[in-house]
Scaffold this motif. Structure first.
Motif, PDB file in Angstrom:
ATOM      1  N   TYR A 186       0.833  -1.192   0.000  1.00  8.77           N
ATOM      2  CA  TYR A 186       0.000   0.000   0.000  1.00  8.77           C
ATOM      3  C   TYR A 186       0.871   1.247   0.000  1.00  8.77           C
ATOM      4  CZ  TYR A 186      -3.569   3.406   1.373  1.00  8.77           C
ATOM      5  OH  TYR A 186      -4.409   4.487   1.409  1.00  8.77           O
ATOM      6  N   ASP A 187       0.511   2.195  -0.860  1.00  6.25           N
ATOM      7  CA  ASP A 187       1.201   3.482  -0.945  1.00  6.25           C
ATOM      8  C   ASP A 187       0.279   4.556  -0.374  1.00  6.25           C
ATOM      9  OD1 ASP A 187       2.126   6.039  -1.840  1.00  6.25           O
ATOM     10  OD2 ASP A 187       3.354   5.035  -3.346  1.00  6.25           O
ATOM     11  N   SER A 188       0.652   5.110   0.781  1.00  9.44           N
ATOM     12  CA  SER A 188      -0.221   6.074   1.462  1.00  9.44           C
ATOM     13  C   SER A 188      -0.318   7.403   0.713  1.00  9.44           C
ATOM     14  CB  SER A 188       0.270   6.315   2.890  1.00  9.44           C
ATOM     15  OG  SER A 188       1.594   6.804   2.878  1.00  9.44           O
ATOM     16  N   LYS A 189       0.752   7.781   0.009  1.00 11.00           N
ATOM     17  CA  LYS A 189       0.704   9.040  -0.737  1.00 11.00           C
ATOM     18  C   LYS A 189      -0.255   8.934  -1.916  1.00 11.00           C
ATOM     19  CE  LYS A 189       5.354  10.584   0.516  1.00 11.00           C
ATOM     20  NZ  LYS A 189       6.717  10.915   0.007  1.00 11.00           N
ATOM     21  N   GLU A 190      -0.175   7.811  -2.608  1.00  9.05           N
ATOM     22  CA  GLU A 190      -1.049   7.597  -3.759  1.00  9.05           C
ATOM     23  C   GLU A 190      -2.442   7.129  -3.339  1.00  9.05           C
ATOM     24  OE1 GLU A 190      -0.413   7.892  -7.101  1.00  9.05           O
ATOM     25  OE2 GLU A 190       1.553   8.759  -6.689  1.00  9.05           O
ATOM     26  N   ARG A 191      -2.531   6.646  -2.069  1.00  2.00           N
ATOM     27  CA  ARG A 191      -3.758   6.020  -1.569  1.00  2.00           C
ATOM     28  C   ARG A 191      -4.185   4.875  -2.486  1.00  2.00           C
ATOM     29  NH1 ARG A 191      -6.592   8.008   2.393  1.00  2.00           N
ATOM     30  NH2 ARG A 191      -8.579   7.307   1.506  1.00  2.00           N
ATOM     31  N   LYS A 192      -3.212   4.026  -2.760  1.00  2.93           N
ATOM     32  CA  LYS A 192      -3.456   2.901  -3.667  1.00  2.93           C
ATOM     33  C   LYS A 192      -2.767   1.647  -3.156  1.00  2.93           C
ATOM     34  CE  LYS A 192      -3.935   5.555  -7.974  1.00  2.93           C
ATOM     35  NZ  LYS A 192      -3.339   5.799  -9.320  1.00  2.93           N
ATOM     36  N   PHE A 193      -3.414   0.512  -3.427  1.00  2.34           N
ATOM     37  CA  PHE A 193      -2.762  -0.780  -3.239  1.00  2.34           C
ATOM     38  C   PHE A 193      -2.002  -1.117  -4.512  1.00  2.34           C
ATOM     39  CE2 PHE A 193      -6.298  -1.151  -0.223  1.00  2.34           C
ATOM     40  CZ  PHE A 193      -5.641  -1.657   0.885  1.00  2.34           C
ATOM     41  N   PHE A 194      -0.801  -1.641  -4.327  1.00  2.00           N
ATOM     42  CA  PHE A 194      -0.015  -2.145  -5.460  1.00  2.00           C
ATOM     43  C   PHE A 194      -0.012  -3.669  -5.371  1.00  2.00           C
ATOM     44  CE2 PHE A 194       1.193   2.197  -5.444  1.00  2.00           C
ATOM     45  CZ  PHE A 194       1.638   2.501  -6.729  1.00  2.00           C
ATOM     46  N   VAL A 195      -0.465  -4.292  -6.429  1.00  2.00           N
ATOM     47  CA  VAL A 195      -0.601  -5.751  -6.455  1.00  2.00           C
ATOM     48  C   VAL A 195       0.357  -6.322  -7.486  1.00  2.00           C
ATOM     49  CG1 VAL A 195      -2.180  -7.680  -6.813  1.00  2.00           C
ATOM     50  CG2 VAL A 195      -3.037  -5.540  -5.830  1.00  2.00           C
ATOM     51  N   LEU A 196       1.214  -7.247  -7.027  1.00  2.00           N
ATOM     52  CA  LEU A 196       2.116  -7.958  -7.940  1.00  2.00           C
ATOM     53  C   LEU A 196       1.551  -9.358  -8.146  1.00  2.00           C
ATOM     54  CD1 LEU A 196       4.792  -8.040  -9.530  1.00  2.00           C
ATOM     55  CD2 LEU A 196       5.882  -8.916  -7.433  1.00  2.00           C
ATOM     56  N   HIS A 238      -7.404   6.567  14.804  1.00  2.00           N
ATOM     57  CA  HIS A 238      -7.867   7.783  15.480  1.00  2.00           C
ATOM     58  C   HIS A 238      -6.734   8.686  15.951  1.00  2.00           C
ATOM     59  CE1 HIS A 238      -7.155   4.902  18.712  1.00  2.00           C
ATOM     60  NE2 HIS A 238      -7.071   5.923  19.551  1.00  2.00           N
ATOM     61  N   LYS A 239      -5.505   8.139  15.950  1.00  2.00           N
ATOM     62  CA  LYS A 239      -4.337   8.952  16.310  1.00  2.00           C
ATOM     63  C   LYS A 239      -3.635   9.525  15.086  1.00  2.00           C
ATOM     64  CE  LYS A 239      -3.317   6.334  20.528  1.00  2.00           C
ATOM     65  NZ  LYS A 239      -2.309   5.458  21.208  1.00  2.00           N
ATOM     66  N   GLY A 240      -4.175   9.242  13.925  1.00  2.00           N
ATOM     67  CA  GLY A 240      -3.564   9.728  12.690  1.00  2.00           C
ATOM     68  C   GLY A 240      -2.455   8.845  12.167  1.00  2.00           C
ATOM     69  N   GLN A 241      -2.291   7.645  12.759  1.00  2.00           N
ATOM     70  CA  GLN A 241      -1.261   6.719  12.314  1.00  2.00           C
ATOM     71  C   GLN A 241      -1.795   5.863  11.166  1.00  2.00           C
ATOM     72  OE1 GLN A 241       1.956   6.613  13.643  1.00  2.00           O
ATOM     73  NE2 GLN A 241       1.238   8.473  14.687  1.00  2.00           N
ATOM     74  N   LEU A 242      -0.980   5.724  10.127  1.00  2.00           N
ATOM     75  CA  LEU A 242      -1.365   4.919   8.970  1.00  2.00           C
ATOM     76  C   LEU A 242      -1.573   3.467   9.375  1.00  2.00           C
ATOM     77  CD1 LEU A 242      -1.577   5.051   5.786  1.00  2.00           C
ATOM     78  CD2 LEU A 242       0.770   4.167   5.777  1.00  2.00           C
TER      79      LEU A 242
END
Length: 346
Positions: free
Chosen positions: A5-15, A33-37
């Motif tokens: 998962y790429d948090s900047k892109e908000r996308k899953f990358f699947v190989l 709720h603490k803002g942690q990814l």
């Protein structure tokens, strides 16, 4: 299939296994709720695919083990993980499990070729949106549950309309008492390992003929009253051997459990069944029986009398209307059987 998962892109990358990379957008909250990814190891969780017809968009629940009174996971429509129009789109607790649902579907449920050829949202719409539910539970939360098996919750899940087979519905299901929590109770440990139980839940959903369906349900009563007979006899004989009772009492005790109808009454009493909760079942049985010349009797003998009519006088059930009556009775009867499976104890 590898999933990252790429948090900047908000996308899953699947190989994929063929080494093709596919990206899949994630529409929901990806932080706690603490803002942690979210940084979940899917091996810390497990899941079960279930089915529920006519679910509502907000049928998203924390799952509470009724014995422990503690949360063990979440249950929700798979279609909810690609939607932001329900009330939980910004709920960090639900979204953690929606995040995991993406991973489980990508790793275990959807083929490489579908991932390559189709949009993820289209796959969910085509394959899962009608009635598919996912129940995800956390392994660390179920450690306190003795002999945990997902199968132990099947009766309770069925009470709320969640089934192991697609396209089945009972109009008499319970509604959760809480808006966002559903309390599940485990089946009695005394019968959960019985070999009939796994077959029962499959046949319950698959069988269409009302008469056969009634027999499938009634087999649970047969199973339980046989257990009552065996355990009562063992207890009586032990007391006789220990000289706590004598020949006359031995005969009296055996005579009290010998008759099947007496053991059915014992079963209902033993399980703490509230007869008023099954007034509709009783009334439907009595209506069917009295129209055919049978006497008006109390619950649960109305079930026993209907069973006897079906076994001995099936030849008099001659048209579709009568079969429809049995089918209606089966819907109420199913709820009683599920209740017995959960509450029964030796």
């Amino acid at each position: 299939m590898l999933v990252d998962y790429d948090s900047k892109e908000r996308k899953f990358f699947v190989l994929t296994k063929s080494y093709e990379t596919v990206t899949i957008s994630y529409p929901l909250l990806d932080k706690d709720h603490k803002g942690q990814l979210f940084n979940e190891d899917s091996s810390d969780y497990d899941y079960k695919i279930l089915y529920k017809k006519n679910y509502k968009e907000n049928d998203i629940y924390q799952v509470i083990d009724g014995g422990l009174e503690k949360r063990i996971g979440w249950i929700f429509p798979i279609s909810s993980i690609i939607s932001t129009s329900h009330d939980f789109a910004n709920n960090p607790h639900y979204c953690r499990y929606a995040f995991l649902a993406h991973i489980f579907l990508l790793q275990n449920e959807i083929s490489d070729q579908d991932i390559i050829d189709k949009d993820f949202n289209d796959i969910v719409d085509e394959r899962y949106s009608d009635d598919t539910i996912i129940f995800i539970y956390k392994k660390s939360l179920i450690k306190e549950v003795e002999n945990f098996k997902i199968e132990s919750y099947l009766a309770s899940l069925c009470e709320y309309g969640y089934y192991i087979i697609h396209d089945y519905e009972n109009p008499n299901i319970k509604e959760p008492k809480s808006k966002n929590r559903i309390q599940l109770h485990r089946m009695s440990e005394d019968i959960v390992s019985n070999e009939y139980m796994p077959r029962f839940f499959g046949m319950l959903c698959q069988e269409k003929h009302p008469i056969i369906k009634f027999h499938i349900l009634y087999q649970v009563i047969e199973l339980l009253i046989e257990d009552i007979l065996i355990s009562s006899l063992e207890d009586t004989i032990k007391q006789f051997r220990d000289k706590k009772i004598y020949t006359r009492s031995l005969r009296e005790r055996i005579s009290k459990i010998e008759a099947e109808k007496d053991r059915i009454s014992m079963l209902v009493e033993k399980c703490g069944i509230i007869c008023d909760d099954y007034n509709e079942l009783h009334e439907k049985c009595i209506s069917f029986l009295t129209k055919r010349g049978r006497e008006n009797i109390d619950f649960p003998m109305s079930i026993y009398s209907l069973r006897n009519f079906i076994v001995h006088d099936y030849r008099f059930i001659i048209d579709e209307t009568e079969l429809n009556e049995i089918s209606t009775i089966n819907g109420f009867f199913e709820m009683l059987i599920l209740d017995l499976i959960i509450k029964y104890k030796h």
